[in-house]
Design an enzyme around this catalytic site. Structure first.
Site, PDB file in Angstrom:
ATOM      1  N   ASP A 176      29.586  36.961 -43.043  1.00 45.26           N
ATOM      2  CA  ASP A 176      29.687  35.503 -43.078  1.00 45.26           C
ATOM      3  C   ASP A 176      30.235  35.011 -44.429  1.00 45.26           C
ATOM      4  O   ASP A 176      30.578  35.809 -45.317  1.00 45.26           O
ATOM      5  CB  ASP A 176      28.298  34.915 -42.781  1.00 45.26           C
ATOM      6  CG  ASP A 176      28.359  33.640 -41.964  1.00 45.26           C
ATOM      7  OD1 ASP A 176      29.357  32.914 -42.059  1.00 45.26           O
ATOM      8  OD2 ASP A 176      27.371  33.362 -41.251  1.00 45.26           O
ATOM      9  N   ASP A 227      31.690  26.858 -36.344  1.00 51.62           N
ATOM     10  CA  ASP A 227      30.797  27.340 -35.288  1.00 51.62           C
ATOM     11  C   ASP A 227      30.938  26.553 -33.986  1.00 51.62           C
ATOM     12  O   ASP A 227      31.022  25.332 -33.985  1.00 51.62           O
ATOM     13  CB  ASP A 227      29.331  27.220 -35.729  1.00 51.62           C
ATOM     14  CG  ASP A 227      28.988  28.220 -36.808  1.00 51.62           C
ATOM     15  OD1 ASP A 227      29.906  28.810 -37.400  1.00 51.62           O
ATOM     16  OD2 ASP A 227      27.779  28.398 -37.061  1.00 51.62           O
TER      17      ASP A 227
HETATM   18  C1  GAL Z   1      27.226  30.809 -39.484  1.00 54.47           C
HETATM   19  C2  GAL Z   1      28.003  31.681 -38.497  1.00 54.47           C
HETATM   20  C3  GAL Z   1      27.164  31.781 -37.258  1.00 54.47           C
HETATM   21  C4  GAL Z   1      25.818  32.401 -37.588  1.00 54.47           C
HETATM   22  C5  GAL Z   1      25.130  31.627 -38.696  1.00 54.47           C
HETATM   23  C6  GAL Z   1      23.896  32.353 -39.195  1.00 54.47           C
HETATM   24  O1  GAL Z   1      27.961  30.656 -40.630  1.00 54.47           O
HETATM   25  O2  GAL Z   1      29.258  31.138 -38.254  1.00 54.47           O
HETATM   26  O3  GAL Z   1      27.853  32.533 -36.272  1.00 54.47           O
HETATM   27  O4  GAL Z   1      26.027  33.742 -37.971  1.00 54.47           O
HETATM   28  O5  GAL Z   1      25.985  31.408 -39.796  1.00 54.47           O
HETATM   29  O6  GAL Z   1      23.236  31.647 -40.215  1.00 54.47           O
END
Ligand code: GAL
Length: 512
Positions: free
Chosen positions: A171, A231
């Site tokens: 991430d 997301d």
């Molecule tokens: C976001 C990511 C998500 C999930 C989340 C977890 O940045 O895009 O898919 O992994 O963090 O905190």
């Protein structure tokens, strides 16, 4: 030797022999002074993920509420319901799994969530016939504010390799300002790429930087997939101010709460940057989470498959409904996603027809060439009324038509059989019986119109044998220069595989 350098050279040589013009990049490996070739579109930087990864990830349905029982019961259910053997073979644990670092600098799993220890969980997931994926962030903290891997790349990669991990989702939160230019992001993500490779264990590297800093130009060089949007959330087309971009290119703040249609319409501009070994990741599937209608979920699943996105189920498998099992289990659609040509779809046209309060009333035609010469078309009606939609041969084969000095391409002189890839959707009765434990194990030679075992017979081999589960139902033909028309209900899609009739039945000679 982790990098299949000789294989890459062989691919380069074969490609040149075939007379195709290829542009390739090379660099000197600092460690061993070998020259390593990476040919965009021809292979993978580490030889992994030549077709999009498939599996399950807990985030969309469970967020931080994870533990080992969830992972293990999900894996068992996925095996029982036939999902593993359709190709969904990664179990991916997302954020919130650790409690910190120990005195030696290694991450420690939360003992309340993972009382058996992560190594034991990985072993048991492997024993069920799955691979195991985990999550961290190229920042000092993960997005859920657990310890991140920035500055700890080697220790973390070594730990994951020692646990037997097969896949890392990486991430972008809390990156300390090390973003804003492609170079900053590339350098930061490359540290983990190198650390994973240095372990000697094959680990798919799934970048999750939301499309920041134009990864379309550089990420294939260091990763196996890359998120291309903020997301997803479980909405078909509702705009949300927290997802401010409508285009992938130059999106300075990807955000979150991006709808299915928002993400989908970011794909056409980066179509050429999906390739074998590096896939543009449209984010995890929401099918089953309750925010969309059945036909909207069919659009979501179909268009992710058409665009060669990773297919990661993002719902609670333990409470999966028959209708949602039927969507996730359509082998004719999965076969598109897993096609070895590894291309994303081309959006041939898009018209705004009856905008509603969301401003998104639109219809579009998407096409994708298949490795065996078939062509797939998707007629997408994201507008609010039923539409009679037309796909002309001229539009379907626009690229072939405009490929050089005008000469009618063979595709326009061909008669095509049209197969409806949703016509064999599994019935609620059949899906219920599978969910109730009455599914039979599918073997290599078993053929039904609704079920498929890709562990026993690859999608490629199944297509070569005209396996009925992969072809759907023939619904018509398109004559040379003809048009295919279909009535498509609101918020629905028709997905059709076009297969050329044998050359003998080319254009009818009406002068005879
Ligand atoms: C976001 C990511 C998500 C999930 C989340 C977890 O940045 O895009 O898919 O992994 O963090 O905190």
């Amino acid at each position: 030797m982790h990098h299949p350098v000789s294989r890459l050279l062989a691919v380069a040589a074969a490609t040149l022999l075939l007379g195709e013009a290829v542009a390739y990049k090379y660099h000197k490996r600092q460690s061993d002074n070998e020259t390593e070739f990476v040919i965009p579109g021809a292979s993978s930087y580490n030889g992994l993920n030549l077709v999009p990864q498939m599996g399950w990830n807990n985030w969309n349905a469970f967020h931080c509420d994870v533990n080992e029982t969830l992972l293990l019961t999900t894996a068992q259910d996925m095996a029982n319901f036939g999902l593993r053997d359709l190709g969904y073979n990664y179990i991916v644990l997302d954020d919130c799994w650790s409690i910190g670092r120990n005195a030696s600098g290694y991450l420690v799993e939360n003992p309340e969530k993972f009382p058996s220890g992560m190594k034991s969980v990985v072993d048991r997931v492997h024993a069920l016939g799955f691979k195991f994926g985990m999550y961290s962030s190229a920042g000092v903290l993960t997005c859920g504010r657990y310890p991140g891997s920035l500055g700890h790349e080697k220790a973390d990669a070594d730990l994951w390799a020692s646990w037997g991990v097969d896949y890392i989702k990486y991430d972008n939160c809390f990156n300390q300002g090390q973003s804003g230019t492609p170079k900053l992001s590339f350098d930061r993500y490359k540290v983990m790429s190198d650390a994973l490779n240095a372990t000697g264990r094959d680990m798919v590297y799934a970048m999750c930087n939301w499309g920041n800093d134009d990864p379309y130009d550089w990420a294939y060089r260091i990763a196996n997939s890359g998120r291309m949007s903020g997301d997803i959330y479980d909405s078909f087309n509702r705009p949300d101010a927290r997802c401010p971009c409508t285009e992938a290119i130059g999106c300075a703040w990807p955000g979150f709460h991006c709808s299915v249609m928002n993400i989908l319409n970011k794909m056409p501009a980066i179509q050429s940057r999906t390739m074998s070994g590096y896939f543009n990741d449209m984010d995890m599937l929401e099918v089953g989470n309750g925010g969309q209608s059945d036909s909207e979920y069919v659009v979501h699943f179909s268009m992710w498959a058409m665009n060669a996105s990773p297919l990661l189920i993002g719902t609670n498998i333990g409470t999966l409904s028959p209708a949602n099992l039927a969507i996730y289990s359509n082998p004719a659609i999965i076969a598109l996603n897993q096609d070895p040509n590894a291309n994303a779809a081309v959006r041939k046209w898009r018209y705004f027809v009856d905008p509603d309060e969301t401003g998104e009333g639109e219809i579009s035609l998407w096409t994708r060439g298949m490795d065996n010469g078939d062509k797939v078309i998707a007629l997408l009606n994201a507008a609010n009324t039923t539409m009679m939609m037309n796909a002309t041969m001229n539009d379907i084969f626009l690229d072939e038509r405009t490929a050089g000095a005008y000469r009618e391409p063979v595709q326009l002189r061909t008669t095509w059989d049209v197969y409806d890839l949703w016509a064999n959707r599994m019935s609620e009765e059949e899906a219920s019986s599978i969910l109730n434990g009455n599914g039979t194990t599918m073997g290599r030679n078993v053929t039904t119109p609704t079920r498929y075992n890709a562990t026993a017979l690859s999608y490629e081999d199944g297509l070569a044998n005209n396996n009925t589960a992969l072809l759907g139902v023939k619904v018509g033909t398109i004559e040379p220069s003809g048009t295919f028309s279909a009535e498509i209900a609101r918020h629905s899609v028709g997905v059709y595989r076009l297969r050329p009739q044998p050359t003998g039945s080319l254009r009818k000679r009406d002068e005879l």
